[in-house]
Design a protein around this motif. Structure first.
Motif: not given
Length: 68
Positions: A3-5, A18-23, A53-62, A66-68
Motif C-alpha cells: 500500500e502506497f501513499y 511517496v511512502h509505504n503504509a508501514a513507514c 509535478r515533483q515527486v520523490n520516494g521517502c528516504p526511509q521506506c522507499a 529516493h533521489i537525493a
C-alpha cells in the motif's frame, strides 16, 4: 504488492514524498493521499506524478526510489 501513499503537502524543496503504509515517517491521514496497492515504489512514484509535478520516494521506506 504494498500500500502506497503520497504526501499532499510538499517538502521545503518541492518534493511530494511517496511512502509505504508501514513507514514510520508517514504523515497523518489528512496529509496524505492513497495511491493504491502497487507492486513497486517506482510504480507508486509514477502514479503520484499524475497528480503532483515533483515527486520523490521517502528516504526511509522507499530508498530505491529516493533521489537525493
Amino acid at each position: 504488492m504494498a500500500e502506497f501513499y503520497v504526501e499532499i503537502n510538499a517538502q521545503a524543496n518541492g518534493d511530494h514524498l511517496v511512502h509505504n503504509a508501514a513507514c514510520s515517517l508517514l504523515p497523518a491521514k489528512d496529509g496524505i493521499r492513497y495511491l493504491g496497492s502497487i507492486a513497486s515504489c517506482a510504480s507508486a512514484v509514477k502514479k503520484a506524478a499524475e497528480s503532483f509535478r515533483q515527486v520523490n520516494g521517502c528516504p526511509q521506506c522507499a530508498t530505491s526510489c529516493h533521489i537525493a
